[in-house]
Design an enzyme around this catalytic site. Structure first.
Site, PDB file in Angstrom:
ATOM      1  N   HIS A  44      -7.284  -7.298  -9.254  1.00 41.36           N
ATOM      2  CA  HIS A  44      -7.727  -7.698  -7.504  1.00 41.36           C
ATOM      3  C   HIS A  44      -9.070  -7.509  -7.097  1.00 41.36           C
ATOM      4  CE1 HIS A  44      -5.389  -8.952  -3.763  1.00 41.36           C
ATOM      5  NE2 HIS A  44      -6.974  -8.585  -3.460  1.00 41.36           N
ATOM      6  N   GLU A  76      -5.864 -11.907  -9.303  1.00 40.49           N
ATOM      7  CA  GLU A  76      -5.863 -12.310  -7.382  1.00 40.49           C
ATOM      8  C   GLU A  76      -6.841 -12.186  -6.308  1.00 40.49           C
ATOM      9  OE1 GLU A  76      -0.858 -10.881  -7.983  1.00 40.49           O
ATOM     10  OE2 GLU A  76      -2.110 -10.179  -6.928  1.00 40.49           O
ATOM     11  N   HIS A 200       4.417  -6.574  -5.525  1.00 41.35           N
ATOM     12  CA  HIS A 200       3.875  -5.123  -4.300  1.00 41.35           C
ATOM     13  C   HIS A 200       4.613  -4.640  -4.431  1.00 41.35           C
ATOM     14  CE1 HIS A 200       0.471  -4.925  -1.605  1.00 41.35           C
ATOM     15  NE2 HIS A 200       0.905  -3.587  -1.179  1.00 41.35           N
TER      16      HIS A 200
HETATM   17  C1  LIG Z   1      -1.534  -9.912  -3.475  1.00 38.90           C
HETATM   18  C2  LIG Z   1      -1.423  -8.268  -4.379  1.00 38.90           C
HETATM   19  O1  LIG Z   1      -0.271  -7.767  -3.942  1.00 38.90           O
HETATM   20  C3  LIG Z   1      -1.765  -7.086  -5.238  1.00 38.90           C
HETATM   21  O2  LIG Z   1      -2.902  -7.730  -5.980  1.00 38.90           O
HETATM   22  C4  LIG Z   1      -2.263  -5.691  -4.413  1.00 38.90           C
HETATM   23  O3  LIG Z   1      -3.104  -6.142  -3.527  1.00 38.90           O
HETATM   24  C5  LIG Z   1      -2.871  -4.923  -4.827  1.00 38.90           C
HETATM   25  O4  LIG Z   1      -2.540  -3.687  -4.540  1.00 38.90           O
HETATM   26  P1  LIG Z   1      -3.903  -3.316  -4.612  1.00 38.90           P
HETATM   27  O5  LIG Z   1      -5.490  -3.714  -4.489  1.00 38.90           O
HETATM   28  O6  LIG Z   1      -3.913  -2.243  -3.256  1.00 38.90           O
HETATM   29  O7  LIG Z   1      -3.819  -2.104  -5.851  1.00 38.90           O
HETATM   30  N1  LIG Z   2       0.775  -8.903  -7.043  1.00 44.28           N
HETATM   31  C1  LIG Z   2       0.951  -7.089  -6.949  1.00 44.28           C
HETATM   32  C2  LIG Z   2       0.009  -6.920  -7.770  1.00 44.28           C
HETATM   33  O1  LIG Z   2      -0.694  -6.921  -8.682  1.00 44.28           O
HETATM   34  C3  LIG Z   2       0.873  -5.326  -7.534  1.00 44.28           C
HETATM   35  O2  LIG Z   2       0.835  -4.611  -6.540  1.00 44.28           O
HETATM   36  P1  LIG Z   2       1.596  -3.099  -6.395  1.00 44.28           P
HETATM   37  O3  LIG Z   2       2.632  -2.372  -7.461  1.00 44.28           O
HETATM   38  O4  LIG Z   2       0.436  -2.160  -6.716  1.00 44.28           O
HETATM   39  O5  LIG Z   2       1.776  -2.986  -4.907  1.00 44.28           O
END
Ligand SMILES: CC(=O)[C@@H](O)[C@H](O)COP(=O)(O)O
Ligand SMILES: NCC(=O)COP(=O)(O)O
Length: 250
Positions: A44, A76, A200
């Site tokens: 992300h 993401e 998440h």
């Molecule tokens: C959309 C989602 O829930 C994940 O991509 C999340 O945002 C990752 O979290 P961090 O980037 O805060 O680790």
């Molecule tokens: N899309 C959720 C993700 O990639 C990871 O979320 P988290 O396990 O770090 O909360």
């Protein structure tokens, strides 16, 4: 088909970014995760690059292409033109569009589908042209009309935002109530022929109930708890524990 596990490496990147040094290595830990049976890797990228850096994306793309061609890359993020260019550069198998403001510490809600219907219809088309599966981050509040809009704007899947479910780790009663909403949202998507992902704050402890309620769950993307467990148990053993929680290993 058991639920696939996509390992989110954002938390590993955040640890690396404490120093101007290349470890822990996303490539090395991603390789161990894929060798241990993860189905893909998730990142992300945020505009300030506080987690994965833009330069990490081609490295992960090459790891998958060269060593794990069956695995998927899931990217993401909020659909800005810059985010599209990042995706166009590495052509992920899946893009998950998330309504994050850059000031958010982490993702904390799904799309307001009624409000953003026209915007989403516009932004999704170019990702489809790239050949990406498109998933939209969605609240699990049991709103079938919202899911119908996700379908109408061209999404292939929704990703259920499971933060509120993860937040119920010390209250089985509240967890059951949140799970009911997630389940109803998933039912609506599946009835429309959409796929359902989730992510998440998912853990080895809370995944089995989620999958019991949504057996068609296509993919769980997991980073924070998985990285915490990897510190304790090692990445390979942690991936196996999560795959067991996904129903992939008996
Ligand atoms: C959309 C989602 O829930 C994940 O991509 C999340 O945002 C990752 O979290 P961090 O980037 O805060 O680790
Ligand atoms: N899309 C959720 C993700 O990639 C990871 O979320 P988290 O396990 O770090 O909360």
């Amino acid at each position: 088909m058991p639920t696939k596990l996509s390992v989110n490496v954002n938390a590993i990147a955040m640890l690396r970014n404490r120093r101007d040094l290349p470890w822990p290595s996303l490539e090395a830990l991603g390789r161990i995760a894929l060798q241990a049976g993860a189905s893909g890797l998730t990142v992300h990228p945020r505009p300030d690059q506080r987690h994965v850096r833009f330069s990490d994306l081609p490295v992960i793309r090459a790891l998958i292409d060269d060593e794990f061609p069956e695995a998927e890359f899931n990217i993401e993020g909020y659909p800005t033109p810059e985010f599209f260019d990042l995706c166009a550069g590495v052509e992920p198998e899946q893009v998950t569009l998330v309504p994050d403001h850059p000031s958010q510490a982490t993702s904390d809600h799904g799309w307001d589908f009624r409000k953003h219907q026209a915007f989403l219809a516009d932004v999704i088309a170019p990702y489809k042209k790239l050949g990406c599966r498109v998933s939209l981050f969605a609240d699990g509040d049991g709103d079938p009309e919202a899911v119908a809009i996700a379908k109408a704007v061209g999404a292939d899947r929704i990703e259920l935002y499971t933060g509120p479910y993860g937040g119920c780790h010390n209250s089985p009663e509240r967890a059951a109530a949140v799970l009911a909403g997630l389940g109803k949202t998933a039912d609506a998507a599946i009835a429309l022929g959409m796929g359902v992902n989730a992510g998440h704050d998912l853990t080895v402890a809370n995944l089995p109930d989620l999958i019991r309620r949504i057996p068609q769950l296509a993919e769980a993307s997991i980073g924070h708890a998985l990285t915490a467990d990897a510190l304790e148990f090692g990445m390979a053993e942690t991936v196996r524990r999560f795959r067991r929680a996904c129903g992939q290993i008996v």
